[in-house]
Design a protein around this motif. Structure first.
Motif, PDB file in Angstrom:
ATOM      1  N   LEU A 269       6.974   1.474  -4.624  1.00 21.53           N
ATOM      2  CA  LEU A 269       6.743   0.360  -3.696  1.00 21.53           C
ATOM      3  C   LEU A 269       6.348  -0.942  -4.405  1.00 21.53           C
ATOM      4  O   LEU A 269       6.915  -2.010  -4.130  1.00 21.53           O
ATOM      5  N   ILE A 270       5.385  -0.842  -5.312  1.00 21.16           N
ATOM      6  CA  ILE A 270       4.797  -2.079  -5.856  1.00 21.16           C
ATOM      7  C   ILE A 270       5.820  -2.897  -6.657  1.00 21.16           C
ATOM      8  O   ILE A 270       6.031  -4.078  -6.354  1.00 21.16           O
TER       9      ILE A 270
ATOM     10  N   SER B 155       0.828  -1.205   0.000  1.00 23.99           N
ATOM     11  CA  SER B 155       0.000   0.000   0.000  1.00 23.99           C
ATOM     12  C   SER B 155       0.865   1.258   0.000  1.00 23.99           C
ATOM     13  O   SER B 155       1.577   1.537   0.965  1.00 23.99           O
ATOM     14  N   GLY B 156       0.788   2.014  -1.074  1.00 23.56           N
ATOM     15  CA  GLY B 156       1.632   3.191  -1.264  1.00 23.56           C
ATOM     16  C   GLY B 156       1.194   4.378  -0.431  1.00 23.56           C
ATOM     17  O   GLY B 156       0.053   4.455   0.053  1.00 23.56           O
ATOM     18  N   HIS B 157       2.106   5.333  -0.311  1.00 17.23           N
ATOM     19  CA  HIS B 157       1.928   6.461   0.603  1.00 17.23           C
ATOM     20  C   HIS B 157       0.833   7.427   0.173  1.00 17.23           C
ATOM     21  O   HIS B 157       0.388   8.267   0.963  1.00 17.23           O
ATOM     22  N   GLU B 158       0.336   7.321  -1.064  1.00 22.52           N
ATOM     23  CA  GLU B 158      -0.737   8.232  -1.475  1.00 22.52           C
ATOM     24  C   GLU B 158      -2.102   7.809  -0.941  1.00 22.52           C
ATOM     25  O   GLU B 158      -3.094   8.504  -1.101  1.00 22.52           O
ATOM     26  N   GLY B 159      -2.148   6.637  -0.265  1.00 21.37           N
ATOM     27  CA  GLY B 159      -3.412   6.093   0.221  1.00 21.37           C
ATOM     28  C   GLY B 159      -4.047   6.923   1.329  1.00 21.37           C
ATOM     29  O   GLY B 159      -3.409   7.774   1.956  1.00 21.37           O
TER      30      GLY B 159
ATOM     31  N   LEU C  10       5.945 -13.967  -3.178  1.00 23.62           N
ATOM     32  CA  LEU C  10       4.501 -14.056  -2.943  1.00 23.62           C
ATOM     33  C   LEU C  10       3.728 -13.188  -3.941  1.00 23.62           C
ATOM     34  O   LEU C  10       4.254 -12.181  -4.424  1.00 23.62           O
ATOM     35  N   PRO C  11       2.450 -13.543  -4.190  1.00 21.20           N
ATOM     36  CA  PRO C  11       1.625 -12.645  -5.012  1.00 21.20           C
ATOM     37  C   PRO C  11       1.471 -11.301  -4.311  1.00 21.20           C
ATOM     38  O   PRO C  11       1.387 -11.245  -3.083  1.00 21.20           O
ATOM     39  N   VAL C  12       1.429 -10.230  -5.098  1.00 23.31           N
ATOM     40  CA  VAL C  12       1.324  -8.872  -4.542  1.00 23.31           C
ATOM     41  C   VAL C  12       0.044  -8.207  -5.059  1.00 23.31           C
ATOM     42  O   VAL C  12      -0.242  -8.223  -6.258  1.00 23.31           O
ATOM     43  N   ILE C  13      -0.691  -7.643  -4.133  1.00 26.31           N
ATOM     44  CA  ILE C  13      -1.914  -6.886  -4.459  1.00 26.31           C
ATOM     45  C   ILE C  13      -1.561  -5.415  -4.243  1.00 26.31           C
ATOM     46  O   ILE C  13      -0.951  -5.064  -3.223  1.00 26.31           O
ATOM     47  N   ALA C  14      -1.934  -4.567  -5.208  1.00 29.28           N
ATOM     48  CA  ALA C  14      -1.508  -3.163  -5.146  1.00 29.28           C
ATOM     49  C   ALA C  14      -2.581  -2.293  -4.508  1.00 29.28           C
ATOM     50  O   ALA C  14      -3.779  -2.475  -4.768  1.00 29.28           O
ATOM     51  N   ALA C  15      -2.143  -1.335  -3.684  1.00 32.36           N
ATOM     52  CA  ALA C  15      -3.065  -0.371  -3.081  1.00 32.36           C
ATOM     53  C   ALA C  15      -2.379   0.982  -3.004  1.00 32.36           C
ATOM     54  O   ALA C  15      -1.152   1.070  -3.014  1.00 32.36           O
TER      55      ALA C  15
ATOM     56  N   GLN D  10      -6.400  -3.268  -4.245  1.00 31.64           N
ATOM     57  CA  GLN D  10      -7.249  -2.928  -3.095  1.00 31.64           C
ATOM     58  C   GLN D  10      -7.474  -1.416  -3.140  1.00 31.64           C
ATOM     59  O   GLN D  10      -6.522  -0.645  -3.271  1.00 31.64           O
ATOM     60  N   MET D  11      -8.740  -1.016  -3.020  1.00 34.26           N
ATOM     61  CA  MET D  11      -9.046   0.426  -3.044  1.00 34.26           C
ATOM     62  C   MET D  11      -9.804   0.795  -1.777  1.00 34.26           C
ATOM     63  O   MET D  11     -10.679   0.046  -1.327  1.00 34.26           O
ATOM     64  N   GLY D  12      -9.471   1.966  -1.237  1.00 33.45           N
ATOM     65  CA  GLY D  12     -10.208   2.508  -0.102  1.00 33.45           C
ATOM     66  C   GLY D  12     -10.980   3.739  -0.529  1.00 33.45           C
ATOM     67  O   GLY D  12     -12.204   3.736  -0.664  1.00 33.45           O
ATOM     68  N   THR D  13     -10.224   4.821  -0.806  1.00 27.72           N
ATOM     69  CA  THR D  13     -10.833   6.125  -1.110  1.00 27.72           C
ATOM     70  C   THR D  13     -11.913   6.036  -2.198  1.00 27.72           C
ATOM     71  O   THR D  13     -13.002   6.599  -2.041  1.00 27.72           O
ATOM     72  N   ARG D  14     -11.638   5.334  -3.282  1.00 28.96           N
ATOM     73  CA  ARG D  14     -12.614   5.263  -4.379  1.00 28.96           C
ATOM     74  C   ARG D  14     -13.946   4.676  -3.880  1.00 28.96           C
ATOM     75  O   ARG D  14     -15.027   5.110  -4.289  1.00 28.96           O
ATOM     76  N   PHE D  15     -13.884   3.694  -2.977  1.00 30.87           N
ATOM     77  CA  PHE D  15     -15.124   3.065  -2.522  1.00 30.87           C
ATOM     78  C   PHE D  15     -15.911   3.937  -1.541  1.00 30.87           C
ATOM     79  O   PHE D  15     -17.082   3.658  -1.284  1.00 30.87           O
TER      80      PHE D  15
END
Ligand code: FMN
Length: 359
Positions: free
Chosen positions: A191-192, A173-177, A201-206, A227-232
């Motif tokens: 980061l990603i 999860s990048g710092h713009e989150g 390991l598999p990586v999921i981007a946020a 993975q999204m937070g703000t958009r949701f």
């Protein structure tokens, strides 16, 4: 159709996760994302704050009268019933930060025992996402179950701890989150790919992901999902108050600020309340600006509590509104189904047009 490790492993239609977004409830949002074919997440943090030294919200404001165990039971039953027709898949998010250890133990044990008693839940409550702390002490606990385990990390160092813990995938999860971010900034673009290169390991981007182009970019950087937070937050079904949704929609690209939050640095939408919190952070905790972990301060905690409580009254300037830099790229409030279908279709279009675009 975008098939990836994430869709195949978890059994979801789209490689999209709604990130845990405590301390308020995300039960409706979780159900809507699960119904739409993404991975919905129940945010556990608000249910356990009375067991933590860092308590930014009154749990009664969030979930009504009750105990942690009752909030958990009710929330899981709510999402299970709401998604019964679609058979949607969901999970839980629990921070495991040092300030939240006692609460995390209660919550994670609670989830495991509720799930163990119910055959439908064993098939549909499939994922646990831990965050904001060291996953290694939780390995034995979580690995006793068949839950699929993801851990959220903000750096390559933390990705190595997640590998050591034996998680199934890493969420980088990048710092713009929005909300909690790391003490030392590493943004998604750096980061990603760094985590993808340093881990098997598999990586999921946020962090900053909000549309088809950013999803396509995440895949280009090596991720297997997003993975999204703000958009949701800016969706019809999100449980949050209108001031929060409008705060995201109205923001432009320079409208976020970072100050000391409950478990560490936190990103807010810029307004009177967040400016006050950031000013106090700079004044009382100057080492914060050097990227050094600093103790939680009582005065700042009080500002935080007051700002979170004002959300309920839709107070535009007095509320602390958590949100990421992606707020500057969000200007509508679709249903979760319309949003997920649109952004995944756009991502496919972007990926298919790459050769043409670049030749
Ligand atoms: C309002 C808000 C609350 C959040 N709360 C949590 C939380 O309780 N636990 C967690 O692991 N992450 C939390 N996050 C982070 C999200 O799960 C997600 O990783 C992050 O929002 C991704 O960046 P984005 O905001 O740019 O989409 C929160 C984010 C927001 C915006």
């Amino acid at each position: 159709m975008l098939k990836t490790w994430l869709t195949e492993q978890v059994g979801i239609k789209y490689p999209v996760i709604h990130g845990g977004m405590g301390p308020y409830s995300t039960n409706n949002l979780c159900a809507a994302v699960a119904d739409a074919g993404g991975l919905g997440i129940i945010s556990l943090i608000g249910m356990g704050v009375q067991h933590s030294e860092a308590t930014p919200v009154d749990p009664v404001l969030v979930f009504g009268e009750g105990t942690t165990e009752e909030y958990l039971e009710k929330s899981i039953a709510f999402v299970q019933n709401k998604t019964a027709v679609s058979g949607g898949i969901f999970g839980v998010n629990c921070p495991v930060s040092a300030e939240f250890m006692e609460a995390a133990k209660l919550l994670i044990d609670g989830v495991i025992s509720i799930r163990d008693r119910d055959e439908d839940l064993k098939k549909r409550l499939k994922v646990i996402i831990t965050s904001a702390g060291d996953p290694v002490p939780w390995a034995e606990h979580i690995r006793k179950t068949d839950l699929i385990w993801f851990h959220v990390i903000p750096s390559i160092y933390h990705a190595k701890r997640a590998s050591k813990a034996g998680v199934d995938a890493i969420i980088a999860s990048g710092h713009e989150g929005g909300a909690h971010i790391s003490w030392q900034p590493v943004h998604s673009m750096v980061l990603i790919p760094g985590v993808v290169d340093s881990s098997s390991l598999p990586v999921i981007a946020a962090g900053g992901i909000c549309d088809g182009r950013t999803i396509a970019a995440a895949f280009a950087l090596g991720a297997v999902g997003v993975q999204m937070g703000t958009r949701f937050i800016a969706t019809q079904e999100c449980d949050f108050w209108d001031v929060w949704k409008q705060g995201i929609i109205k923001s432009s690209d320079r409208d976020t600020l970072v100050g000391r939050g409950m478990f560490g640095p936190m990103r807010f939408i810029k307004n009177k309340a967040s400016l006050k919190l950031v000013e106090k952070t700079a004044l009382l905790l100057p080492d914060f600006l050097k990227g050094e972990p600093v103790e939680l301060n009582e005065e700042i905690l009080e500002i935080e509590k007051a700002g979170f409580a004002r959300l309920i009254d839709n107070d535009e300037s007095g509320s602390l509104i958590l949100g990421g830099e992606a707020s500057g790229r969000i200007d509508d409030m679709p249903t979760c189904k319309d949003l997920i279908e649109r952004i995944v279709a756009d991502a496919e279009k972007v990926m298919n047009s790459m050769p043409e675009h670049c030749s």
